[in-house]
Scaffold this motif. Sequence first.
Motif, short mmCIF file in Angstrom:
data_model
loop_
_atom_site.label_atom_id
_atom_site.label_comp_id
_atom_site.label_asym_id
_atom_site.label_seq_id
_atom_site.Cartn_x
_atom_site.Cartn_y
_atom_site.Cartn_z
N VAL A 100 4.28 -50.88 53.35
CA VAL A 100 4.37 -51.08 54.95
C VAL A 100 6.08 -51.22 55.26
O VAL A 100 6.80 -50.31 53.81
CB VAL A 100 3.66 -52.74 55.60
N PHE A 101 6.15 -51.00 55.93
CA PHE A 101 7.82 -51.72 56.93
C PHE A 101 7.91 -52.04 57.46
O PHE A 101 7.36 -53.15 58.07
CB PHE A 101 7.49 -49.48 57.82
N GLU A 102 9.69 -52.54 57.22
CA GLU A 102 10.18 -53.12 58.19
C GLU A 102 11.84 -53.20 58.23
O GLU A 102 12.37 -52.03 57.88
CB GLU A 102 10.35 -54.72 57.13
N GLU A 103 11.66 -53.00 60.18
CA GLU A 103 13.08 -52.30 60.22
C GLU A 103 13.95 -53.42 60.51
O GLU A 103 13.27 -54.41 61.52
CB GLU A 103 12.64 -51.49 61.35
N PRO A 127 4.36 -54.54 73.31
CA PRO A 127 4.11 -54.11 73.80
C PRO A 127 5.36 -53.44 72.68
O PRO A 127 5.91 -53.77 71.44
CB PRO A 127 6.07 -54.32 74.74
N GLY A 128 6.58 -51.62 72.58
CA GLY A 128 7.01 -51.95 71.96
C GLY A 128 8.71 -51.63 71.86
O GLY A 128 8.80 -52.62 72.79
N MET A 129 9.41 -51.33 71.25
CA MET A 129 10.35 -51.60 71.19
C MET A 129 11.45 -50.27 71.35
O MET A 129 11.58 -49.56 71.92
CB MET A 129 10.82 -52.37 69.47
N PRO A 139 1.78 -49.74 59.54
CA PRO A 139 1.46 -48.83 59.74
C PRO A 139 2.60 -47.68 59.99
O PRO A 139 4.30 -48.56 59.85
CB PRO A 139 0.65 -48.22 61.38
N ILE A 140 3.08 -46.58 59.10
CA ILE A 140 4.35 -46.26 58.89
C ILE A 140 4.38 -44.79 59.43
O ILE A 140 3.52 -44.66 59.38
CB ILE A 140 4.77 -45.91 56.85
N PHE A 141 5.73 -43.95 58.27
CA PHE A 141 6.04 -42.56 58.69
C PHE A 141 4.80 -41.63 57.93
O PHE A 141 4.47 -42.43 56.38
CB PHE A 141 7.00 -41.62 58.67
N LEU A 147 0.91 -58.69 60.01
CA LEU A 147 2.19 -56.90 60.58
C LEU A 147 1.22 -57.13 61.94
O LEU A 147 0.67 -57.19 62.31
CB LEU A 147 2.33 -56.30 59.55
N ASN A 148 2.72 -56.27 62.29
CA ASN A 148 1.88 -55.77 63.58
C ASN A 148 1.84 -54.59 63.49
O ASN A 148 1.29 -53.75 62.37
CB ASN A 148 3.11 -55.29 64.31
#
Length: 794
Positions: free
Chosen positions: A61-64, A502-504, A75-77, A268-269
């Motif tokens: 998983v992903f964290e930015e 919503p998205g960022m 979800p990730i790339f 997570l989202n």
Amino acid sequence: MLKNYITAALRNLKRNPGFSLINIFGLSVGTACSLLILLYVREELSYDRFHEKAEHIHRLVFEENRSGTLVKTAPIFPIIGPLLAEEFPGIINAVRFERRYRPCVQKGEEKYIEERFFHADPHVFEVFDFPLKIGNPDTALKEPYSLLLTEKTAERYFGEESPMGKTLSVDGKDYRIQGILADIPGNSHIHFDFLASISTLQLENRYYGNIWGGLSAYTYLLFDGSFSPEELEAAIPGFLRKQRNEEAARRWRFFLQPLTGIHLRSHLNYEVENNGDIRTVYIFSAAALFLLFIACINFMNLSTARSSTRAKEVGLRKVLGADRIRLMKQFLGESVVMTFAALPPAIFLVEIFLRILNRVLGVRISFAFFRDPMFMGITAAVFLFVGLASGSYPAVFLSAFHPSTVLRGKGSVLMRGRTFRKILVVFQFSLSVILMVGTVVIFSQLDFFRNKKLGFNKKNVVVFSVQDETVRSQFSLLKRELLAQPGVLGVSASTALPGVSPGMGVFWPQGEGAAGEKLLQFRFLLADADFSNVFDIELKAGKSFLYDVSSSDLKERFLINETAAQRIGWPSPVGKQLETEGRRGKVIGVVKDFHFRSKHQEIEPLVIGLLSESRYIYHISVKISGSDIRDVMGRIQSVWEKTSSGRPFFFYFLDEQIDRLYRSEEILSRLFGFFAVLAVLIACLGLIGLASFTAERRYKEFGIRKVLGATSENIVWIFSCEFTKWVLLANLIGWPVAYIAARSWLSHFAYRIELRPWMFLAAGATALVTTWATTVFQALKAAKTRPVDYLRCE
């Protein structure tokens, strides 16, 4: 001697049928509830364990870090999974799942909108144990436009006919059916009805899996024993520097989740599905122990209370040579016999309760006692533990009687154990009070969620998710047609909805420019001019899109919420400029904060941009009147079918979608309330037996009091006060524990109730009222007896 012990145990049960029934029924209810909770906990802990390699599978998983805001997504790339498998030999395989959002599946003239349609890599069966009943697992998902169906889905589309080799149209493309999957078990964190080849996506989009973009792939890695997930997490920053750059290694973080921990520990989202919560497992495990303790305490209390009736038996057995160990074995044996007598009714109650809970709560817990050897063993162990625990103190207490004392009829033995019984009653009602306070707190928090103002209107809003380019391109026509229908009050299009995160977007406020001196990361959605009208979003300053008709040389116009204005530091945002990726515009208004995400999370800064291109229409929202909904929906369907190029009429009501966000709290409140009521019931059963026995032993005392002038009211008061003192003490003990537990549970909510004194007083009052209702009958019975009936033998 064994035969003698069994005979004595059965005679004792028969001699005291009332106490025996109270004990057996109390144990049945307590253990049935505990078994029910055990079934629930076992179901929650079993998620994804049916995969043979489950312990070696982890999800990436992903964290930015976006301008100081950490955004975590499941979800990730799509590119990263295969690259990691190539780079690190310790990763045996990487599997990606891609959700296809509500495709239209067609067979002949029949069309359906499907919710559970995924694409997956061809080697998915080398990692996961989703049984392929028909087809070759090595080739089933190898070719583009290959498709697998679950058994129920195959039956739904083809009936008894074999679907192998046949085709289904998915969003206008023909997919060939290459296999039939067994239905996905309920204890899987991912469920699908259709599984298509991921090479289909690669064929339709040549960039898929080749660029570092699009957080869309749920990615799972299978490790061998030589490489640990911790080692991979430590190595990923260097991998990112090699594949991307230093900036990516600084801002991005990838971490691994054990497959078996996703359901209970991942929130997570954009999760695949709504997950459970490990805190709920802990809460119900504690409730199961509480109920067992309460049932055991009933047994201990009644057994020690009736000890005087068996004192002479103990004395005679000791005179005849029985030692204390043998007597303890006898009384423990009697306890186990009575406990196992409660087994059949407990199993029956589990069956009844489980059917009710499955129907009312919509859960899928199954119970097949005689077909589940493991659970049979667990149940037997629970009953054996209850029997030994319940009989431990009575066995020690009864076996300690001295023969000379009990055979001479000395009354001192009658007083033994009273202190311990008081302690047990206090402990029992303390547990009951804790459960009742917990129920009140959970119900209050859920009621707070239901009634706390969202900041927008969710009622009578019908939503259509748009996947068809024809609908997008004809939205203006569709909107005019819908607004012409009686009962339609408003129509809006947007990229996201309240209740759906919503998205960022990255923004540069006025004064900082593109240099990025004040780069901010906010939630961002696009909406047309009627968005605030359809959802009744209040404006705090400026104008909405609908009323801003002034010409502007700026490309965009924006609305921001109060939190965004505070984060930027603008006391008067109207007229200020914002710049985002490819967009530069003016803030024309500030809307009041509203909960565009679940009330579990704090309100974040939000920017609403004016929707100017039809390709960004993902949702169409229609506000309707509350009357004649069926007729209104019929007219809306007619308009939809004329403009949707044959796509099925699929919709949902926004309030139902938002209510699903609080489904776990709904289940928790109902279950907790159910078990709290049963806990009080079990405690009252024990109190009935104890009050009955106490009254019986005090009839002579009450007779003397009445001879000396006491009234029936005096007798009732004296008798009830003893139990009232115990329950008041139980409240004083239970309240602090309940307060600490409730504070801990509430701390996980961004918006929560305040703990009020009435919550604790209500639980205490309930305990007192049930105590009085339980004991007053016995007190009245004792008060109405004639003194001569009990004093004439003196």
